[in-house]
Design an enzyme around this catalytic site. Structure first.
Site, PDB file in Angstrom:
ATOM      1  N   GLY A  14       0.484  -1.586   0.179  1.00 60.79           N
ATOM      2  CA  GLY A  14       0.370  -0.551  -0.023  1.00 60.79           C
ATOM      3  C   GLY A  14       0.747   0.840  -0.578  1.00 60.79           C
ATOM      4  O   GLY A  14       2.183   1.184   0.241  1.00 60.79           O
ATOM      5  N   ASP A  15       0.552   2.647  -0.051  1.00 61.49           N
ATOM      6  CA  ASP A  15       1.059   3.984   0.023  1.00 61.49           C
ATOM      7  C   ASP A  15       1.929   3.235  -0.756  1.00 61.49           C
ATOM      8  O   ASP A  15       2.618   4.392  -1.043  1.00 61.49           O
ATOM      9  CB  ASP A  15       1.656   4.111   1.313  1.00 61.49           C
ATOM     10  CG  ASP A  15       0.074   3.688   2.506  1.00 61.49           C
ATOM     11  OD1 ASP A  15      -0.584   4.511   2.378  1.00 61.49           O
ATOM     12  OD2 ASP A  15       0.654   3.022   2.864  1.00 61.49           O
TER      13      ASP A  15
ATOM     14  N   LYS B 278      -0.316   5.526  -5.688  1.00 58.92           N
ATOM     15  CA  LYS B 278      -1.798   5.016  -7.417  1.00 58.92           C
ATOM     16  C   LYS B 278      -2.350   6.368  -7.114  1.00 58.92           C
ATOM     17  O   LYS B 278      -3.006   6.492  -8.265  1.00 58.92           O
ATOM     18  CB  LYS B 278      -2.706   3.676  -6.327  1.00 58.92           C
ATOM     19  CG  LYS B 278      -1.854   2.612  -6.556  1.00 58.92           C
ATOM     20  CD  LYS B 278      -2.598   1.422  -5.354  1.00 58.92           C
ATOM     21  CE  LYS B 278      -3.739   1.490  -4.374  1.00 58.92           C
ATOM     22  NZ  LYS B 278      -2.295   1.700  -2.997  1.00 58.92           N
ATOM     23  N   GLY B 279      -2.885   7.004  -6.071  1.00 57.74           N
ATOM     24  CA  GLY B 279      -4.232   8.223  -5.904  1.00 57.74           C
ATOM     25  C   GLY B 279      -3.491   8.872  -6.945  1.00 57.74           C
ATOM     26  O   GLY B 279      -4.471   9.214  -8.010  1.00 57.74           O
TER      27      GLY B 279
ATOM     28  N   GLY C 175      -5.910   5.898   1.793  1.00 52.66           N
ATOM     29  CA  GLY C 175      -5.927   6.965   1.674  1.00 52.66           C
ATOM     30  C   GLY C 175      -4.783   7.498   0.169  1.00 52.66           C
ATOM     31  O   GLY C 175      -3.611   7.609   0.048  1.00 52.66           O
ATOM     32  N   HIS C 176      -5.524   7.935  -0.723  1.00 52.15           N
ATOM     33  CA  HIS C 176      -4.799   7.997  -2.105  1.00 52.15           C
ATOM     34  C   HIS C 176      -5.460   9.803  -1.937  1.00 52.15           C
ATOM     35  O   HIS C 176      -5.507  10.429  -2.202  1.00 52.15           O
ATOM     36  CB  HIS C 176      -5.977   7.566  -3.281  1.00 52.15           C
ATOM     37  CG  HIS C 176      -5.996   5.953  -3.260  1.00 52.15           C
ATOM     38  ND1 HIS C 176      -7.157   4.763  -3.967  1.00 52.15           N
ATOM     39  CD2 HIS C 176      -5.710   4.996  -2.768  1.00 52.15           C
ATOM     40  CE1 HIS C 176      -6.892   3.969  -3.942  1.00 52.15           C
ATOM     41  NE2 HIS C 176      -5.766   4.069  -2.779  1.00 52.15           N
ATOM     42  N   THR C 177      -3.596  10.356  -2.463  1.00 51.57           N
ATOM     43  CA  THR C 177      -3.015  11.636  -1.909  1.00 51.57           C
ATOM     44  C   THR C 177      -3.120  12.214  -3.934  1.00 51.57           C
ATOM     45  O   THR C 177      -2.259  11.255  -4.354  1.00 51.57           O
ATOM     46  CB  THR C 177      -1.569  11.851  -1.442  1.00 51.57           C
ATOM     47  OG1 THR C 177      -1.961  11.224  -0.268  1.00 51.57           O
ATOM     48  CG2 THR C 177      -1.955  13.037  -1.456  1.00 51.57           C
TER      49      THR C 177
ATOM     50  N   GLN D 177      -4.989  -0.288  -1.681  1.00 51.61           N
ATOM     51  CA  GLN D 177      -3.766  -1.414  -0.526  1.00 51.61           C
ATOM     52  C   GLN D 177      -3.098  -1.685  -1.324  1.00 51.61           C
ATOM     53  O   GLN D 177      -2.257  -1.188  -2.520  1.00 51.61           O
ATOM     54  CB  GLN D 177      -3.999  -2.099   0.205  1.00 51.61           C
ATOM     55  CG  GLN D 177      -5.341  -1.677   2.168  1.00 51.61           C
ATOM     56  CD  GLN D 177      -6.681  -1.156   1.011  1.00 51.61           C
ATOM     57  OE1 GLN D 177      -7.319  -2.026   0.650  1.00 51.61           O
ATOM     58  NE2 GLN D 177      -7.175   0.142   1.394  1.00 51.61           N
TER      59      GLN D 177
ATOM     60  N   ARG E   5       0.375   7.784  11.052  1.00 56.79           N
ATOM     61  CA  ARG E   5       1.732   6.746  11.760  1.00 56.79           C
ATOM     62  C   ARG E   5       2.787   7.269  10.860  1.00 56.79           C
ATOM     63  O   ARG E   5       2.442   6.969   9.500  1.00 56.79           O
ATOM     64  CB  ARG E   5       1.047   5.558  11.389  1.00 56.79           C
ATOM     65  CG  ARG E   5      -0.110   4.975  12.773  1.00 56.79           C
ATOM     66  CD  ARG E   5      -0.567   4.145  12.299  1.00 56.79           C
ATOM     67  NE  ARG E   5      -0.928   3.281  11.450  1.00 56.79           N
ATOM     68  CZ  ARG E   5      -1.533   1.877  11.445  1.00 56.79           C
ATOM     69  NH1 ARG E   5      -0.986   0.973  12.636  1.00 56.79           N
ATOM     70  NH2 ARG E   5      -2.700   1.822   9.979  1.00 56.79           N
TER      71      ARG E   5
ATOM     72  N   GLY F 136       7.514  12.994  -7.461  1.00 55.72           N
ATOM     73  CA  GLY F 136       7.311  14.193  -7.370  1.00 55.72           C
ATOM     74  C   GLY F 136       5.938  14.527  -6.597  1.00 55.72           C
ATOM     75  O   GLY F 136       5.117  13.695  -7.678  1.00 55.72           O
TER      76      GLY F 136
HETATM   77  P1  IMP Z   1      -7.282  -2.698   8.030  1.00 56.04           P
HETATM   78  O1  IMP Z   1      -7.723  -3.030   6.777  1.00 56.04           O
HETATM   79  O2  IMP Z   1      -7.339  -1.311   8.891  1.00 56.04           O
HETATM   80  O3  IMP Z   1      -7.362  -4.242   8.676  1.00 56.04           O
HETATM   81  O4  IMP Z   1      -5.337  -3.024   8.359  1.00 56.04           O
HETATM   82  C1  IMP Z   1      -5.257  -4.159   8.107  1.00 56.04           C
HETATM   83  C2  IMP Z   1      -3.313  -4.061   7.952  1.00 56.04           C
HETATM   84  O5  IMP Z   1      -3.505  -3.083   6.946  1.00 56.04           O
HETATM   85  C3  IMP Z   1      -2.708  -3.068   8.463  1.00 56.04           C
HETATM   86  O6  IMP Z   1      -1.137  -3.038   8.680  1.00 56.04           O
HETATM   87  C4  IMP Z   1      -3.279  -1.390   7.941  1.00 56.04           C
HETATM   88  O7  IMP Z   1      -1.727  -0.789   8.204  1.00 56.04           O
HETATM   89  C5  IMP Z   1      -2.682  -2.206   6.314  1.00 56.04           C
HETATM   90  N1  IMP Z   1      -3.292  -1.067   5.668  1.00 56.04           N
HETATM   91  C6  IMP Z   1      -4.736  -0.786   5.444  1.00 56.04           C
HETATM   92  N2  IMP Z   1      -4.764   0.187   4.773  1.00 56.04           N
HETATM   93  C7  IMP Z   1      -3.905   0.415   3.880  1.00 56.04           C
HETATM   94  C8  IMP Z   1      -3.674   1.725   3.274  1.00 56.04           C
HETATM   95  O8  IMP Z   1      -4.013   2.157   2.385  1.00 56.04           O
HETATM   96  N3  IMP Z   1      -2.080   1.691   3.256  1.00 56.04           N
HETATM   97  C9  IMP Z   1      -0.882   0.804   3.841  1.00 56.04           C
HETATM   98  N4  IMP Z   1      -1.559  -0.259   4.413  1.00 56.04           N
HETATM   99  C10 IMP Z   1      -2.909  -0.873   5.184  1.00 56.04           C
END
Ligand code: IMP
Length: 429
Positions: free
Chosen positions: A12-13, A16-17, A40-42, A225, A304, A418
């Site tokens: 994830g992160d 992609k956004g 969270g798509h920025t 994700q 976080r 960027g």
């Molecule tokens: P949940 O999806 O909130 O149940 O989280 C499960 C795991 O997926 C945790 O380790 C989260 O930090 C991770 N996670 C969920 N959504 C994202 C995302 O959009 N980006 C990065 N990690 C994510």
């Protein structure tokens, strides 16, 4: 534009956004098919930063239909908050621009509460969830006790199903977690009001998307994700609760995944992970900290600090293979500009085993003890944020891209340098 799937090829992160926003220019429909407000798509447009959570990343373009498919876990309160924020910033979203599937499962207050309570009980085995109620909502879906958007819209059905669900959840909350239960009457009133606001957006989105495709409209499927957080193929149990890759499109959008012609994975030029779980190429030292600072690697939803490390070619090849990727987008290359040398994980060493492992191991217990084997690539030590053509990148940066490309066996189609919309370099020779 052919039908396109964009998925995260790491944890994830990956950025992609921004890529979805960019490619959405050529799409008619942008469709989310899994996940929820944990994403969270920025997207940065004209210096303004937008963090989209549930609303698809095509919303920042006029004239696109944005779809929240049946596989998404919809928290209507989070959705309204997002719509209000967009409206405050001049983007009014009406039902012609946003469609919500009647079949999507609804996240209620009790899902969010149970998410937090379950984490407490897991102790050392905690997952580090985003606390958005995602896991408990999908668990209810599988248990056949969940409520779908359509249930929310019918008062009699809402009453019967929410009463049944909440009675059970309240028993759990009180007896097991020793916390105060939710008030049923209050919940019914609250979600009855939610239904009124949601109703105009709701429809059979699978049928809408299939019909649009038959009319020749171009569809972009927006993954949330990443592959390594996939419920089946990721680092279970340290994963999210949905199918994060292209195979989630069939179940989560009601569109045949076999009709998806172009599949683009997105990866950072290094690697990050939020929450618990194995991360073989993690750098817990000074370099990891530098990546976090330079790349501003803090969760866009939870704030976080992200765990940081180097690009992991073993995991990346697995993610691309699994999803049948036809191309890759490499993001955040500019963040690596501060390093003299750039380590890349090319294989795993397994204690007690002769020879390195270059294939991703199938089981988590096999992954936990592996040690990354790094190859160091020369850095370029100059600002590349202004590059818009591949030839404008310094030779060492071009070599890095080409070297990665050779090792993954598919083309790197775009390189992002960027956060702004225009900060991309098409990968032409
Ligand atoms: P949940 O999806 O909130 O149940 O989280 C499960 C795991 O997926 C945790 O380790 C989260 O930090 C991770 N996670 C969920 N959504 C994202 C995302 O959009 N980006 C990065 N990690 C994510």
């Amino acid at each position: 534009m052919p039908t396109l799937s964009i998925f995260g090829a790491q944890w994830g992160d990956e950025g992609k956004g921004k890529i979805i926003d960019l490619l959405a220019r050529e799409a008619d429909y942008v469709v989310r098919y899994q996940g929820g407000a944990n994403a969270g798509h920025t997207v940065v447009v004209d210096g303004q930063k937008f963090v989209l959570r549930l609303v698809p990343s095509g919303i920042l373009h006029a004239g696109k239909v944005n779809v929240i498919g049946n596989g998404v876990a919809v928290d209507p309160l989070a959705l309204f908050q997002e719509l209000d924020e967009l409206a405050q910033r001049g983007i009014a979203v009406d039902p012609s621009r946003l469609r919500v599937s009647a079949g999507a499962h609804v996240i209620f207050d009790h899902h969010r509460r149970i998410d937090a309570l379950s984490e407490r009980w897991r102790g050392a085995g905690r997952i580090g969830t985003t606390g958005r109620g995602i896991g408990p909502c999908y668990a209810d879906k599988a248990a056949r006790t969940g409520l779908r958007v359509a249930d929310l819209l019918e008062p009699a059905r809402l009453r019967v199903r929410l009463t049944a669900a909440l009675t059970e959840k309240n028993a759990l909350i009180e007896a097991v977690h020793h916390e105060a239960p939710f008030d049923l009457a209050e919940s019914l009133t609250r979600y009855g009001k939610v239904a009124e606001r949601l109703a105009p957006f709701v429809g059979d989105t699978g049928a809408e998307v299939r019909a649009a495709w038959k009319r020749g409209k171009s569809i972009l499927f927006e993954g949330a994700q990443g592959a390594m957080l996939d419920i089946d193929h990721g680092t279970y149990p340290y994963v999210t609760s949905s199918s994060t890759g292209t195979d989630g499109i069939g179940t989560g959008a009601g569109f045949p995944a076999t009709r998806v012609e172009r599949v683009l994975g997105v990866t950072k030029a290094y690697c990050t992970r939020v929450g618990e779980g194995p991360f073989p190429s993690e750098d817990t030292g000074k370099d990891g900290e530098t990546i976090r600072e330079v790349g501003n690697e803090f969760g866009s939803v939870t704030g976080r600090p992200r765990r940081c490390g180097w690009l992991d070619l073993v995991a990346l090849r697995y993610a691309l293979d699994l999803n049948g990727a036809t191309g890759l987008v490499l993001t955040n290359l500019d963040v690596l500009s501060v390093f003299d040398e750039i380590p890349v994980c090319v294989a795993y060493d397994v204690p007690g085993q002769r020879g390195p492992l270059s294939e991703y191991p199938a089981h988590l217990p096999d992954l936990a003890p592996v040690r990354p084997r790094f190859e160091r690539r020369p850095g370029w030590r100059s600002d590349i944020g202004g590059a818009r053509r591949f030839a404008e990148l310094p030779k060492a940066a071009r070599d890095y891209v080409q070297w990665v490309e050779e090792r993954i066996g598919i083309p790197i189609e775009l390189v992002s340098v960027g956060p702004e919309r225009e900060a991309v370099v098409p990968r032409t020779a």
